[in-house]
Design a protein around this motif. Sequence first.
Motif, PDB file in Angstrom:
ATOM      1  N   PRO A  24       0.698  -0.993   0.036  1.00 39.27           N
ATOM      2  CA  PRO A  24       0.088   0.086   0.005  1.00 39.27           C
ATOM      3  C   PRO A  24       0.860   1.280  -0.009  1.00 39.27           C
ATOM      4  O   PRO A  24       0.426   2.267  -0.552  1.00 39.27           O
ATOM      5  N   SER A  25       2.021   1.277   0.748  1.00 35.96           N
ATOM      6  CA  SER A  25       2.717   2.470   0.946  1.00 35.96           C
ATOM      7  C   SER A  25       3.495   2.791  -0.410  1.00 35.96           C
ATOM      8  O   SER A  25       3.502   4.036  -0.767  1.00 35.96           O
ATOM      9  N   GLU A  26       3.814   1.771  -1.000  1.00 35.26           N
ATOM     10  CA  GLU A  26       4.550   1.934  -2.499  1.00 35.26           C
ATOM     11  C   GLU A  26       3.697   2.350  -3.265  1.00 35.26           C
ATOM     12  O   GLU A  26       3.845   3.048  -4.368  1.00 35.26           O
ATOM     13  N   ARG A  27       2.397   1.715  -3.603  1.00 39.00           N
ATOM     14  CA  ARG A  27       1.176   2.054  -4.338  1.00 39.00           C
ATOM     15  C   ARG A  27       1.204   3.679  -4.120  1.00 39.00           C
ATOM     16  O   ARG A  27       0.895   4.388  -5.290  1.00 39.00           O
ATOM     17  N   GLN A  28       0.969   4.529  -3.032  1.00 35.47           N
ATOM     18  CA  GLN A  28       0.552   5.780  -3.026  1.00 35.47           C
ATOM     19  C   GLN A  28       1.698   6.603  -3.430  1.00 35.47           C
ATOM     20  O   GLN A  28       1.841   7.594  -4.055  1.00 35.47           O
ATOM     21  N   ARG A  29       3.205   6.018  -3.165  1.00 40.32           N
ATOM     22  CA  ARG A  29       4.307   6.672  -3.667  1.00 40.32           C
ATOM     23  C   ARG A  29       4.165   6.748  -5.344  1.00 40.32           C
ATOM     24  O   ARG A  29       4.585   7.779  -6.042  1.00 40.32           O
ATOM     25  N   VAL A  31       1.349   6.653  -7.093  1.00 38.66           N
ATOM     26  CA  VAL A  31       0.364   7.455  -7.640  1.00 38.66           C
ATOM     27  C   VAL A  31       0.960   9.090  -7.505  1.00 38.66           C
ATOM     28  O   VAL A  31       0.702   9.759  -8.381  1.00 38.66           O
ATOM     29  N   GLN A  32       1.601   9.408  -6.523  1.00 34.19           N
ATOM     30  CA  GLN A  32       2.048  10.619  -6.287  1.00 34.19           C
ATOM     31  C   GLN A  32       3.208  11.001  -7.373  1.00 34.19           C
ATOM     32  O   GLN A  32       3.352  12.270  -7.911  1.00 34.19           O
ATOM     33  N   LYS A  35       1.282  11.732 -10.576  1.00 28.97           N
ATOM     34  CA  LYS A  35       0.508  12.854 -10.651  1.00 28.97           C
ATOM     35  C   LYS A  35       1.551  14.158 -10.701  1.00 28.97           C
ATOM     36  O   LYS A  35       1.335  15.204 -11.434  1.00 28.97           O
ATOM     37  N   GLU A 146      -1.684  -1.244  -9.851  1.00 23.18           N
ATOM     38  CA  GLU A 146      -1.596  -0.438  -8.706  1.00 23.18           C
ATOM     39  C   GLU A 146      -2.027   0.912  -8.723  1.00 23.18           C
ATOM     40  O   GLU A 146      -2.732   1.227  -7.762  1.00 23.18           O
ATOM     41  N   ALA A 150      -5.244   2.191  -6.458  1.00 23.89           N
ATOM     42  CA  ALA A 150      -5.049   3.575  -5.933  1.00 23.89           C
ATOM     43  C   ALA A 150      -6.422   4.593  -5.974  1.00 23.89           C
ATOM     44  O   ALA A 150      -6.643   5.499  -5.064  1.00 23.89           O
ATOM     45  N   LEU A 151      -6.651   4.543  -7.521  1.00 27.17           N
ATOM     46  CA  LEU A 151      -7.471   5.468  -8.014  1.00 27.17           C
ATOM     47  C   LEU A 151      -9.074   4.907  -7.931  1.00 27.17           C
ATOM     48  O   LEU A 151     -10.060   5.809  -8.149  1.00 27.17           O
TER      49      LEU A 151
END
Length: 324
Positions: A24-29, A31-32, A35, A146, A150-151
């Motif tokens: 989950p943490s790597e997924r959010q990194r 996405v950012q 973006k 991923e 995330a989205l």
Amino acid sequence: MGSISEPILKLETIDLALLEASDPSERQRLVQACKNQGFLYLNLASNPQLVEDWGTVLNFMVEYFAKGTEEKMQDARGSDTYGYEPVATSTGAVEGLPDYYESLKASHDGLRWDHTKLAPTVAQHYDLFRRFTDSANKALQAILRELDLALGRSPSHSFQSFHSVEQPSLSTLAMFRYPMQDSVDVGVGHNKHTDLGTLTFLLCQSPGLQVLSNKPAGWQYVAPKAQCAIINVGDTLRFLSGNLLRSAVHRVMPVDKLQRDHRYSIAYFLRAENGTEFTDSIGRSVSAKAWHDEKFDVFRESHADQAKRAILTGGMEQNEVLLY
């Protein structure tokens, strides 16, 4: 190969193993990074076969591109997805001059189904290129999965749903050489553009890639990083995400103003199924194939004609201040 004295862009490094484990943490990194800059490093250390194949493909390229132009032209197919293409085919990175790179390409569909489309030299190394593209495709599919998670994208409109390996697409393996130069009068680098497809998987060991960054603003070099691919978002993924993900303008420029050594790069361009529809940078509803074909046509136009439409840079250069 030349050292980078210009500004260097700081990018997130995302670990492939953690993505494949759906961390989950790597997924959010991830996405950012998609973006913000639209570029990131992907650590490939967990896939030693892919890293080994990178070296093998590079060795092949050094030998292949050292051949005479007449011999390489036997692999020419007049195509944007397979075969050989010589230098100075399109406009380059400097106003009024052509590009200065040559390429050898193999389409994903050609490697999977229609082997008759492969250049003879590629066909002779079929197992290597098929394994390499399958590995790159698998890594990019993990990124799409991923991003979907995330989205919160529904299965019917997930990014992955537009990228079945069983459906025709214009996904392509491209091998580039930027030959050493005695003078820039013959051409310079690779013109500024956004990638037309979904995701690009780029491998290189020498600098030259520049990104038009939003923060900090301006052209920034991307430094190669050991055992890492450089991943960037393309137009198709930006359009499918409703402009949430960033397809950044980039180009290739010699770091010493002159290409003093041969520069090699390997790119796998993941592109959506040919019939995938999206709204493009000028508000039209187009298919992935139509966007691909038009964008390559624009690559060959003059700099003056390219500036008239938001095609080559996907509307990103004109909208940089407004969007970001």
